[in-house]
Write an enzyme that holds these catalytic residues in place. Sequence first.
Site, PDB file in Angstrom:
ATOM      1  N   SER A 108       0.755  -1.357  -0.192  1.00  0.00           N
ATOM      2  CA  SER A 108      -0.213  -0.110   0.148  1.00  0.00           C
ATOM      3  C   SER A 108       1.031   0.755  -0.182  1.00  0.00           C
ATOM      4  O   SER A 108       1.418   1.600   1.195  1.00  0.00           O
ATOM      5  CB  SER A 108      -0.963  -0.138   1.251  1.00  0.00           C
ATOM      6  OG  SER A 108      -1.187  -0.957   1.347  1.00  0.00           O
ATOM      7  N   LYS A 182      -6.093   1.232  -3.080  1.00  0.00           N
ATOM      8  CA  LYS A 182      -6.488   1.123  -2.508  1.00  0.00           C
ATOM      9  C   LYS A 182      -6.332   2.005  -0.709  1.00  0.00           C
ATOM     10  O   LYS A 182      -6.995   1.800   0.190  1.00  0.00           O
ATOM     11  CB  LYS A 182      -4.941   0.600  -2.594  1.00  0.00           C
ATOM     12  CG  LYS A 182      -4.238  -0.501  -0.334  1.00  0.00           C
ATOM     13  CD  LYS A 182      -5.264  -1.023   0.033  1.00  0.00           C
ATOM     14  CE  LYS A 182      -4.491  -1.710   1.098  1.00  0.00           C
ATOM     15  NZ  LYS A 182      -4.153  -2.146   1.130  1.00  0.00           N
ATOM     16  N   LYS A 250      -0.517   5.464   8.112  1.00  0.00           N
ATOM     17  CA  LYS A 250       0.035   5.719   7.012  1.00  0.00           C
ATOM     18  C   LYS A 250      -0.555   5.510   5.985  1.00  0.00           C
ATOM     19  O   LYS A 250      -0.403   6.844   4.691  1.00  0.00           O
ATOM     20  CB  LYS A 250       1.454   4.249   6.682  1.00  0.00           C
ATOM     21  CG  LYS A 250       2.100   4.881   5.215  1.00  0.00           C
ATOM     22  CD  LYS A 250       2.114   3.584   3.858  1.00  0.00           C
ATOM     23  CE  LYS A 250       1.820   1.912   5.084  1.00  0.00           C
ATOM     24  NZ  LYS A 250       1.249   1.413   3.523  1.00  0.00           N
TER      25      LYS A 250
END
Length: 313
Positions: A108, A182, A250
């Site tokens: 990701s 994503k 994140k």
Amino acid sequence: MGTPYPNPVTPTRTRIGWIGTGVMGAAMAGRLLAAGYSLTVFSRTQSKTLPLQSQGAKLASSPLELAQLSDVVFTMVGHPSDVRSVVLGPTGVLSGLNPNSVTVDMTSSHPTLAREIFTSAREKNCWSVDAPVSGGDVGAREGKLAILAGGDAGVVNWLSPLFEVMGKMTYLGRAGSGQSCKIANQITVGANLVGLSEGLVFAERAGLDLKQFVDAIRGGAAGSMVMELYGERMIGRDFEAGGFTEYMVKDLGMGVDVVEEEEGDGKVVVLPGAALSKHLFSAMVANGDGKLGTQGLITVIERLNGKMNESCQ
């Protein structure tokens, strides 16, 4: 249309390289080994590659060496900075990748970095695909991941036999599209985890049996894959990581803080729900639980309600 090789992807013809052997990466690479593909692996922590080596994988000393031995290189690491290092660094994948070979980043990561890698790969007569995944450790082990692919349509189609071993692939468009998808996925998952955590805490305060509560609502509008994956784990205080909480912070940060550059204009998307989710997951990290699973978010809601004795351990 991209044509990396005239031959189709098959276990007898296609050499696979794999970088990143954490919870997710090891399970995904293991499925490729089980499907008969030859596999070369690299990890900064070599001990993490031992289970794959015991199944027949070879060990490379660097991303460069691994790329030289591979037709397709997968990366599944932690952060965009890790992707940049192992792919674009002086001994990275692109420094060793043979012409017409492909690098596939399943981390990701950031859409802008994915586009940068795509451009760099084409300059070397190679290809890149960004293909992050969703489905957690269960999906990785069972080959039921949602794979979100961006890049050249022909190259992505050529890679389909490999993706099918790991899950179901959806082609989203140009380079970076998989990463953008994503981020949107994580925004949705984060909101689901907040709602499930609050629902469980409320139900417990109301005196409901939590397993009965989940069984009662899972078939209705509140039901979700998040509930199926994590509901019983949360009730059972099982916070083992399928995906680290620090990675969720994140990912949400890339959504909350990202500035997409389109035709020279910076466009910021206002996402108040994602900002709240990031704040709550960040609180879990601040509590020392960043290496635990995202389902541990319930402990943050519990702390806000004065329940301090059952936090993640």
